[in-house]
Design a protein around this motif. Sequence first.
Motif, PDB file in Angstrom:
ATOM      1  N   CYS A 164      23.656  91.433  26.159  1.00  0.00           N
ATOM      2  CA  CYS A 164      24.943  90.747  26.310  1.00  0.00           C
ATOM      3  C   CYS A 164      24.842  89.437  27.077  1.00  0.00           C
ATOM      4  CB  CYS A 164      25.956  91.675  26.968  1.00  0.00           C
ATOM      5  SG  CYS A 164      25.441  92.372  28.552  1.00  0.00           S
ATOM      6  N   VAL A 165      24.268  89.437  28.268  1.00  0.00           N
ATOM      7  CA  VAL A 165      24.188  88.213  29.064  1.00  0.00           C
ATOM      8  C   VAL A 165      23.245  87.188  28.443  1.00  0.00           C
ATOM      9  CG1 VAL A 165      23.454  87.274  31.294  1.00  0.00           C
ATOM     10  CG2 VAL A 165      24.972  89.264  31.218  1.00  0.00           C
ATOM     11  N   PRO A 166      22.033  87.573  27.987  1.00  0.00           N
ATOM     12  CA  PRO A 166      21.196  86.584  27.310  1.00  0.00           C
ATOM     13  C   PRO A 166      21.872  85.922  26.113  1.00  0.00           C
ATOM     14  CG  PRO A 166      19.872  88.475  27.911  1.00  0.00           C
ATOM     15  CD  PRO A 166      21.289  88.843  28.218  1.00  0.00           C
TER      16      PRO A 166
ATOM     17  N   ILE B  52      24.152  83.232  27.270  1.00  0.00           N
ATOM     18  CA  ILE B  52      23.407  82.036  27.679  1.00  0.00           C
ATOM     19  C   ILE B  52      22.897  81.284  26.455  1.00  0.00           C
ATOM     20  CG2 ILE B  52      21.330  81.238  28.872  1.00  0.00           C
ATOM     21  CD1 ILE B  52      21.811  83.564  30.859  1.00  0.00           C
ATOM     22  N   MET B  53      22.433  81.998  25.446  1.00  0.00           N
ATOM     23  CA  MET B  53      21.949  81.333  24.233  1.00  0.00           C
ATOM     24  C   MET B  53      23.082  80.633  23.498  1.00  0.00           C
ATOM     25  SD  MET B  53      18.850  83.684  22.675  1.00  0.00           S
ATOM     26  CE  MET B  53      19.549  85.302  22.900  1.00  0.00           C
TER      27      MET B  53
ATOM     28  N   LEU C 250      25.172  79.467  35.222  1.00  0.00           N
ATOM     29  CA  LEU C 250      25.745  78.400  34.399  1.00  0.00           C
ATOM     30  C   LEU C 250      25.736  77.064  35.125  1.00  0.00           C
ATOM     31  CD1 LEU C 250      28.855  79.979  32.611  1.00  0.00           C
ATOM     32  CD2 LEU C 250      26.633  79.423  31.631  1.00  0.00           C
ATOM     33  N   ALA C 251      26.078  77.070  36.401  1.00  0.00           N
ATOM     34  CA  ALA C 251      26.107  75.818  37.161  1.00  0.00           C
ATOM     35  C   ALA C 251      24.730  75.163  37.179  1.00  0.00           C
ATOM     36  CB  ALA C 251      26.602  76.079  38.583  1.00  0.00           C
TER      37      ALA C 251
ATOM     38  N   GLY D 230      18.478  79.311  22.554  1.00  0.00           N
ATOM     39  CA  GLY D 230      19.757  79.344  21.851  1.00  0.00           C
ATOM     40  C   GLY D 230      19.929  78.141  20.955  1.00  0.00           C
ATOM     41  N   TYR D 231      19.494  76.976  21.438  1.00  0.00           N
ATOM     42  CA  TYR D 231      19.540  75.755  20.627  1.00  0.00           C
ATOM     43  C   TYR D 231      18.538  75.827  19.476  1.00  0.00           C
ATOM     44  CZ  TYR D 231      18.365  70.958  19.333  1.00  0.00           C
ATOM     45  OH  TYR D 231      18.083  69.822  18.631  1.00  0.00           O
ATOM     46  N   LEU D 232      17.322  76.272  19.757  1.00  0.00           N
ATOM     47  CA  LEU D 232      16.287  76.309  18.726  1.00  0.00           C
ATOM     48  C   LEU D 232      16.607  77.322  17.630  1.00  0.00           C
ATOM     49  CD1 LEU D 232      13.130  76.142  21.014  1.00  0.00           C
ATOM     50  CD2 LEU D 232      13.822  74.390  19.368  1.00  0.00           C
TER      51      LEU D 232
END
Length: 372
Positions: free
Chosen positions: A77-79, A82-83, A153-154, A217-219
Amino acid sequence: MGTTIERSAPGGAPSAAVRYPSTPSAATAWLDLARVCAMLAVVLVHVFAPVVTARYTDVGTTTWWTANAVDASLRWCVPVFIMISGSLLLRPREERLSVFYRRRFSRIGIPLVVWVAAYLAWEVYRTGITPSEAGGEILSGAPSIHLYFLFVLAGLYLLTPFLRVFVEHAGTPTVWWFAGLMSVIGMADQAIAGLDGTGEANAVTRFLPFVGYYVMGYLLREVAPTRRRTWGAAVTLLLGIVATAVGAGLLARADGAWGSASDYLYAYLSPTVLVMSIAAYLLFQAVGGRLLARAGAGAAAWRSRLKTVSDLSFGVFLVHVMILYTLRDLFGMPDSPIAMLSQAGQYAIAVLVLSLAVTLVFKRIPGLRATV
């Protein structure tokens, strides 16, 4: 009607084209689905956590194994959260540093200050922590079981403008190497901190182990969701869940209690959770993309509703722990598998409904809108 978009494989070579509708909202609606599912998973993880850590039952009981199986299946869930952030924020664009930081930190800074203060005040009332203990919680970057995520996140937002330049000019293979290296460093850091107690994260460094997820997450958003990759992701997700649940269970049984070894396997940067999280993200992209990327008024309406719920997910994340803990303090958790699952389901529904209601109310009040 749709348009064909050519995506790049991890090595930079063209891969099979994937067909998406022309409207950007249809092409990216799966991100809203992933965010909503991750929100639900976070709530369920917190519902089952005290059963897994043997607060309401003993390690090795049927109740415990049931909770362990459910909790282990949701550790992505948390990863995935972030992705999703990386997929949305790392795409190169023209944006001045001052503009980016003003936008991002107006969204994360106010909730961080307000909810850290709110949860610490609540803990003073609930558990009687002292001001010095509260200050230590802030410096650790974990003033509540979930608010560490705001510190993560910060930190990631601070790096984002520089990572954008990197991903734009470094070339896809180099960015993949970077994401892999940062993930390995993150896993090593979490293993050392979790198993040996050395180098515990704090408010300033808590984000660093998650940089790999952020870049991935971007890749991974640029990877075409072919049938073969989708089935591979499904099998990988299942294997990751089984390895996490069984491994954590055996380690806890060997120790006679839930300890640092079993807790590490549950950590968001353990090897099993890493592969599970990547697989879950790819499945949301493939399956969610196919389900939501359709033309027609009905599909557009579903995407609109999903976007509405997705926009509330951050507020639900912030609010839900206070509601859940209050309910659990009042009603506890039974030590029976069926009764435990029933009670957990009731908690989850009640927490989601109340958290959504609170978030909606806050969003309608000008002075509180910025906090969610």
